[in-house]
Structures are given as C-alpha cells and as structure tokens.
Design a protein around this motif. Structure first.
Motif, mmCIF file in Angstrom:
data_model
loop_
_atom_site.group_PDB
_atom_site.id
_atom_site.type_symbol
_atom_site.label_atom_id
_atom_site.label_comp_id
_atom_site.label_asym_id
_atom_site.label_seq_id
_atom_site.Cartn_x
_atom_site.Cartn_y
_atom_site.Cartn_z
ATOM 1 N N LEU A 221 -13.868 1.040 3.210
ATOM 2 C CA LEU A 221 -14.309 -0.095 2.403
ATOM 3 C C LEU A 221 -15.681 -0.554 2.884
ATOM 4 N N PRO A 222 -16.635 -0.733 1.959
ATOM 5 C CA PRO A 222 -17.981 -1.133 2.375
ATOM 6 C C PRO A 222 -17.996 -2.547 2.960
ATOM 7 N N ALA A 223 -18.850 -2.769 3.955
ATOM 8 C CA ALA A 223 -18.889 -4.051 4.661
ATOM 9 C C ALA A 223 -19.396 -5.190 3.792
ATOM 10 N N ASP A 224 -20.246 -4.872 2.807
ATOM 11 C CA ASP A 224 -20.855 -5.974 2.045
ATOM 12 C C ASP A 224 -20.800 -5.789 0.530
ATOM 13 N N GLU A 225 -19.781 -5.046 0.076
ATOM 14 C CA GLU A 225 -19.577 -4.883 -1.364
ATOM 15 C C GLU A 225 -18.096 -5.023 -1.674
ATOM 16 N N CYS A 226 -17.780 -5.575 -2.846
ATOM 17 C CA CYS A 226 -16.381 -5.737 -3.263
ATOM 18 C C CYS A 226 -15.791 -4.400 -3.708
ATOM 19 N N ARG A 227 -14.484 -4.280 -3.563
ATOM 20 C CA ARG A 227 -13.750 -3.111 -4.041
ATOM 21 C C ARG A 227 -12.313 -3.524 -4.330
ATOM 22 N N TYR A 228 -11.630 -2.693 -5.110
ATOM 23 C CA TYR A 228 -10.178 -2.752 -5.227
ATOM 24 C C TYR A 228 -9.680 -1.510 -4.511
ATOM 25 N N ALA A 229 -8.482 -1.604 -3.950
ATOM 26 C CA ALA A 229 -7.926 -0.419 -3.306
ATOM 27 C C ALA A 229 -6.405 -0.482 -3.352
ATOM 28 N N VAL A 230 -5.787 0.689 -3.342
ATOM 29 C CA VAL A 230 -4.341 0.772 -3.174
ATOM 30 C C VAL A 230 -4.082 1.665 -1.969
ATOM 31 N N TYR A 231 -3.090 1.258 -1.188
ATOM 32 C CA TYR A 231 -2.753 1.989 0.029
ATOM 33 C C TYR A 231 -1.241 2.213 0.053
ATOM 34 N N ASP A 232 -0.842 3.442 0.300
ATOM 35 C CA ASP A 232 0.574 3.786 0.393
ATOM 36 C C ASP A 232 0.992 3.598 1.849
ATOM 37 N N PHE A 233 1.672 2.490 2.113
ATOM 38 C CA PHE A 233 2.006 2.094 3.484
ATOM 39 C C PHE A 233 3.425 2.512 3.852
ATOM 40 N N ASP A 234 3.542 3.400 4.852
ATOM 41 C CA ASP A 234 4.843 3.820 5.367
ATOM 42 C C ASP A 234 5.186 2.963 6.576
ATOM 43 N N PHE A 235 6.435 2.516 6.643
ATOM 44 C CA PHE A 235 6.847 1.702 7.784
ATOM 45 C C PHE A 235 8.344 1.848 8.006
ATOM 46 N N VAL A 236 8.792 1.345 9.146
ATOM 47 C CA VAL A 236 10.212 1.373 9.485
ATOM 48 C C VAL A 236 10.694 -0.074 9.518
ATOM 49 N N THR A 237 11.783 -0.375 8.810
ATOM 50 C CA THR A 237 12.308 -1.742 8.749
ATOM 51 C C THR A 237 13.037 -2.105 10.039
#
Length: 139
Positions: free
Chosen positions: A60-76
């Motif tokens: 993600l750029p430090a000084d520009e806007c963006r949208y992003a989606v991230y597939d987050f894997d985790f353990v409950t």
C-alpha cells in the motif's frame, strides 16, 4: 456502470480477481486503485498466496488512497483454522484531500460489488491495520 454519487465505475477485472481470491484462493490479497481520468476502480496489484501480511501492508502506498482485500487465515480460541476476507479502505493522512474524498464517496458502492467481504477496516496509518488489529477484528 457509473454511480451518480461518485461517478466511479468498477472494472470487471476487480470482480474477477476478487472471485479468484474468494473462491479459488488464487491470491492472498488484491489492491485496487481509482483511475480518476477513466473514472473507474481498477486492479493495481495482486499478491500470491505465499505472501505474508507484511508483504501486503508494504504494497500500500504511503501517501495515496487505495482499497484492498486480504484473505486472512487464523486459528480461533477453539483451535479451528478459519479464513476471513478483510476489506481495507486505506486513506493515509498524507494523501491529497481530493483523493480522500473520491475514495470515501465511492467506497460503499465498490464494496457492494465484492460479495463476500466479512470484515471492514478503515485505516489512515499503518498502526490502524497492523496484524493484531486484523486478528482482533477477524475473531
């Protein structure tokens, strides 16, 4: 299909890449940007499944806007392996005001195009979307 409120269209590629991430798990993340001249949201970058959250955050750029989606894997807490799709509206304080306004006014419509987002996060600096924040929001 341009939206009257923001005037932003969503390129078909955005939906296709999102489906690849959601259904096929072809990507770990997808970063989207608004092309102001074309008045549409386009795919800027995709991340391979092997990439880490740090790789994603660094994309993600430090000084520009963006949208992003991230597939987050985790353990409950119950020790179950889970995955959630996180939508991040990245709008750093250092971005141009006009850019922040365009991203803010287009966000809801863009998000509606991506069916399957489970968690939404608004971030203006990296600490607001660090891995611990993501983990707590996912649980």
């Amino acid at each position: 299909m341009a939206n009257a409120a923001s005037g932003m269209a969503v390129h078909d590629d955005c939906k296709l890449r999102f489906l690849d991430l959601k259904a096929k798990r072809t990507f770990r993340f997808v970063v989207f940007k608004i092309e102001e001249k074309q008045k549409q949201v386009v795919v800027e970058k995709v991340g391979e499944p092997a990439l880490s959250y740090d790789d994603f955050a660094a994309s993600l750029p430090a000084d520009e806007c963006r949208y992003a989606v991230y597939d987050f894997d985790f353990v409950t807490a119950e020790n179950c392996q889970k995955s959630k799709i996180i939508f991040i509206a990245w709008s750093p304080d250092t971005a141009r005001v006009r850019s922040k306004m365009i991203y803010a006014s287009s966000k809801d419509r863009f998000k509606r195009e991506l069916d399957g987002i489970q968690v939404e996060l608004q971030a203006t600096d990296p600490t607001e979307m660090d891995i611990d924040v993501i983990r707590s929001r996912a649980n």
